[in-house]
Structure formats: C-alpha cells, structure tokens
Design a protein around this motif. Structure first.
Motif, PDB file in Angstrom:
ATOM      1  N   SER A 215     -68.471 -67.274  10.330  1.00  0.00           N
ATOM      2  CA  SER A 215     -67.875 -68.600  10.232  1.00  0.00           C
ATOM      3  C   SER A 215     -66.372 -68.507   9.973  1.00  0.00           C
ATOM      4  N   GLU A 216     -65.972 -67.600   9.083  1.00  0.00           N
ATOM      5  CA  GLU A 216     -64.546 -67.386   8.806  1.00  0.00           C
ATOM      6  C   GLU A 216     -63.808 -66.900  10.043  1.00  0.00           C
ATOM      7  N   LEU A 217     -64.425 -65.985  10.767  1.00  0.00           N
ATOM      8  CA  LEU A 217     -63.793 -65.435  11.967  1.00  0.00           C
ATOM      9  C   LEU A 217     -63.670 -66.492  13.061  1.00  0.00           C
ATOM     10  N   ASN A 218     -64.655 -67.367  13.156  1.00  0.00           N
ATOM     11  CA  ASN A 218     -64.590 -68.458  14.125  1.00  0.00           C
ATOM     12  C   ASN A 218     -63.438 -69.410  13.794  1.00  0.00           C
ATOM     13  N   LYS A 219     -63.256 -69.695  12.509  1.00  0.00           N
ATOM     14  CA  LYS A 219     -62.142 -70.551  12.078  1.00  0.00           C
ATOM     15  C   LYS A 219     -60.809 -69.879  12.390  1.00  0.00           C
ATOM     16  N   LEU A 220     -60.751 -68.570  12.178  1.00  0.00           N
ATOM     17  CA  LEU A 220     -59.528 -67.815  12.472  1.00  0.00           C
ATOM     18  C   LEU A 220     -59.208 -67.887  13.959  1.00  0.00           C
ATOM     19  N   SER A 221     -60.224 -67.728  14.787  1.00  0.00           N
ATOM     20  CA  SER A 221     -60.023 -67.794  16.229  1.00  0.00           C
ATOM     21  C   SER A 221     -59.526 -69.169  16.654  1.00  0.00           C
ATOM     22  N   THR A 222     -60.084 -70.214  16.049  1.00  0.00           N
ATOM     23  CA  THR A 222     -59.641 -71.580  16.351  1.00  0.00           C
ATOM     24  C   THR A 222     -58.168 -71.769  15.973  1.00  0.00           C
ATOM     25  N   ALA A 223     -57.778 -71.183  14.842  1.00  0.00           N
ATOM     26  CA  ALA A 223     -56.385 -71.278  14.400  1.00  0.00           C
ATOM     27  C   ALA A 223     -55.450 -70.606  15.408  1.00  0.00           C
ATOM     28  N   PHE A 224     -55.853 -69.450  15.931  1.00  0.00           N
ATOM     29  CA  PHE A 224     -55.056 -68.760  16.942  1.00  0.00           C
ATOM     30  C   PHE A 224     -54.978 -69.589  18.226  1.00  0.00           C
ATOM     31  N   GLU A 225     -56.111 -70.105  18.645  1.00  0.00           N
ATOM     32  CA  GLU A 225     -56.162 -70.872  19.885  1.00  0.00           C
ATOM     33  C   GLU A 225     -55.271 -72.110  19.804  1.00  0.00           C
ATOM     34  N   THR A 226     -55.371 -72.813  18.693  1.00  0.00           N
ATOM     35  CA  THR A 226     -54.565 -74.019  18.492  1.00  0.00           C
ATOM     36  C   THR A 226     -53.091 -73.684  18.309  1.00  0.00           C
ATOM     37  N   GLY A 227     -52.828 -72.677  17.481  1.00  0.00           N
ATOM     38  CA  GLY A 227     -51.452 -72.333  17.142  1.00  0.00           C
ATOM     39  C   GLY A 227     -50.643 -71.732  18.266  1.00  0.00           C
ATOM     40  N   LEU A 228     -51.319 -71.168  19.278  1.00  0.00           N
ATOM     41  CA  LEU A 228     -50.620 -70.499  20.377  1.00  0.00           C
ATOM     42  C   LEU A 228     -50.773 -71.241  21.705  1.00  0.00           C
ATOM     43  N   LYS A 229     -51.297 -72.453  21.647  1.00  0.00           N
ATOM     44  CA  LYS A 229     -51.556 -73.201  22.885  1.00  0.00           C
ATOM     45  C   LYS A 229     -50.254 -73.617  23.576  1.00  0.00           C
ATOM     46  N   ASN A 230     -49.300 -74.135  22.795  1.00  0.00           N
ATOM     47  CA  ASN A 230     -48.031 -74.599  23.364  1.00  0.00           C
ATOM     48  C   ASN A 230     -46.878 -73.756  22.822  1.00  0.00           C
ATOM     49  N   THR A 231     -46.394 -72.838  23.638  1.00  0.00           N
ATOM     50  CA  THR A 231     -45.301 -71.957  23.231  1.00  0.00           C
ATOM     51  C   THR A 231     -44.250 -71.886  24.331  1.00  0.00           C
TER      52      THR A 231
END
Length: 344
Positions: A215-231
């Motif tokens: 569950s923690e790793l899934n949240k981490l992945s979501t943070a990466f996906e969201t945080g790196l979507k628009n660069t």
C-alpha cells in the motif's frame, strides 16, 4: 557488474570451507547472535533486500545484511565468516546479477529457503539511454527460471519469469528493479509469500505486513506519477544508469553518462553526445549518487553549464542519504527530479 570483479568459483568454494571452519570455533555468527531467540535468521544481500525483509518480517525475523552501510554493493567481497553465516541462515533474500560474489556463495550455501528477487518480477534490458516511450510493460515475456529453490514455489505461482539473462555484463538485463515502486511491490508480494511458507506459524503477520508495505509503495508510485506528469523536460542525465525502470514507468528519458556499472568510464564520444542531448532536450542537471565518485558528473556539468544534484540509487543508507529508509529517500529522489525537470 564488471567482468573483472567476478570472483572465481573455486575461490568462493574455498572460502565456504574456511567460513564454516571459523563458525565451528565460535558460538555466534553475523546472522545469528544469542539475542535472536526463536526468530527466523534472515540474510539479505544488500539494502533493498534488507528493507523488504525487515518490513515484511517484522518482529519475527532477525535480519543481517551482507553489505554494510557505505559499501558500494557492486564491489562487495565476502569474508569467510560472512560466507559461513549464509549457510547458517533460515532464509536468504538476494538479487542475482548485482553482486557476483554473493550469487556464487548463495549457490553453494545449501540453504533451503533462498529467494532471488529477480524471479519475482520481469527484468528488461536497459542501456545508457532509456525512454519511457520506447516500450511498455505490457506483454513482457516470461522466462523460465534456471534454478528453483524450495520456498520460492508460491512466489512463482504469479511470476514464473526468472534469470535467463546475463545480468552483470554489458547488454544483459538491468537488475535495478527496486527503483520502480511498482516492480518493487511485485517483489514484496513474492517475498511475503515465501516467508509465509518458510515460517507458517507467523504467516498471518507476514501477509498483513506485506499488504501494508505494498500500500505504501502504491502511494509512492502515485506520487511519482502525479509529480512528474507535467514537466518542462522529460530528460535527465545521470552518472549511474540505474534509473531505467523508473524512467520507463513515469514517461521519462534517462541519459546515462556510462552504463549500469557505476564505476564505468564514459567514452569521449559519449561525453560529446551528452553535450548535444543536454542542449536539445533542455536538460538542466547532471545527477550523481551517494556511494560513488561525483568527479565525472561535476566535469560534465562544468563543461555544459549544467547543475549537479543527487539521485540516489538506494543501494545503501548512510549519513549522507536524503532520508532514513527506502520510502523517504525515494521521496527525496522525486523532489530532485521535479526540480531538475521543471515540474509544473
């Protein structure tokens, strides 16, 4: 990773004998001291495996890592005592292809519950340049494992892919699976199942701990996906091409100064190529890591007018690490990437 680092099997075999002899003269070992009681004696090859064993095993395991903090895991040479301690373990967790000396010692250890994390997910080939747009994860081939171990069968029910790769040499599969939180979660599930089988009395706790970590790793992945979507740019330059899985997962392009061997020297042609890439792709930063020299990164950055920063491949936790554990350091990596890529 480099051929010249490989230790002859005969040398390891001799060391095994020496290690067992040393252990017979002692009442304790690195893997099992008198305070461990009835805990499962777990040996982990290096930090990413240690983190999984500790988080999933919880209070029921006593975990020893073969790679001490601050030691570059690719260069690890085992002492006879360490080799002997592997043989005394109840459970061994490692990642084949990262540490040839460890691979050889484990192969000869005779430990029943031996789990290669590389068999719990799918490995891919990554060169110096890896783009998240080159190929996806869907439809990846499954590979037959060359050698199974008792205690791994359950983990193989979902993932039957195994080695079949030349991990440590140029052109082989990239072993840095832990830097992709999704793949790391797959490995965590397999480790949890194998611990349940190795120590069925505490299976319920292992299952609960695995679910919490995933569950923690899934949240981490979501943070990466969201945080790196628009660069502003999708390209980052790094001395150690350890981030191929991460780049692929989140649609980025990794430009490695050298290959997946952190000590490999780049060719003049590669340096010139990176000059062009940096200008074309508007790259701002050359990343280096905590456990290896930053000399090459600083030289390239000076020549190209780029900044330098740390992107930690998480092969070990030290006082220099930007966080106390895997989750915290990965969050620091995300922040560093957002800054370098111009996240909006």
């Amino acid at each position: 990773m480099n051929v010249r680092r490989l230790i002859p099997t005969t040398a390891v075999a001799g060391a095994v004998v020496l290690g067992l002899t040393a252990l017979s003269a002692c009442s304790t070992s690195d893997a099992a001291d008198g305070g461990n009681g009835d805990k499962l004696k777990v040996t982990a090859s290096f930090y990413p495996m240690q983190f999984l064993a500790e988080r999933i095993g919880g209070e029921h395991v006593a975990v020893t890592s073969l790679t001490k903090p601050g030691v570059e895991p690719h260069d690890l040479e085992l002492t006879p005592r360490q080799i002997g301690s592997i043989s005394e373990s109840d459970y061994v967790l490692y990642l084949k292809g990262i540490q040839p000396a460890v691979d050889d010692a484990i192969l000869q250890s005779g430990v029943k519950n031996t789990v290669d994390a590389a068999t719990l997910t799918t490995l891919e080939n990554h060169g110096a340049e890896v783009s998240g747009h080159d190929h996806g994860h869907e439809g990846e081939e499954e590979h037959a494992d060359e050698h199974g171990h008792e205690g791994e069968e359950e983990a193989h029910e979902e993932h039957s892919e195994g080695d079949g790769h030349n991990h440590g040499e140029e052109g082989g599969a990239d072993p840095h699976i832990w830097l992709d939180p999704v793949k790391y979660a797959e490995v965590a599930k397999g480790v949890g199942k194998s611990l349940e089988k190795a120590d069925p009395d505490h299976a319920a706790d292992y299952k609960k701990n695995t679910e919490a970590l995933v569950s923690e790793l899934n949240k981490l992945s979501t943070a990466f996906e969201t945080g790196l979507k628009n660069t502003a740019t999708k390209t980052f330059i790094t001395t150690h091409s350890a981030f191929g899985y991460l780049a692929e997962r989140y649609g980025l392009t990794q430009q490695g100064i050298a290959g997946i061997d952190p000590e490999a020297e780049p060719t003049p042609a590669r340096i010139q190529e990176l000059h062009t890439v940096a200008e074309k792709e508007k790259a701002t930063t050359v990343f280096f890591e905590t456990l290896a020299s930053d000399r090459t990164a600083k030289t390239l950055a000076k020549d190209t007018g780029l900044k330098t920063d740390v992107l930690d491949p998480l092969e070990g936790i030290t006082k220099k690490s930007q966080g106390a554990d895997y989750i915290e350091v990965m969050e620091s990596n995300l922040a560093a990437l957002q800054k370098a890529l111009g996240a909006k």
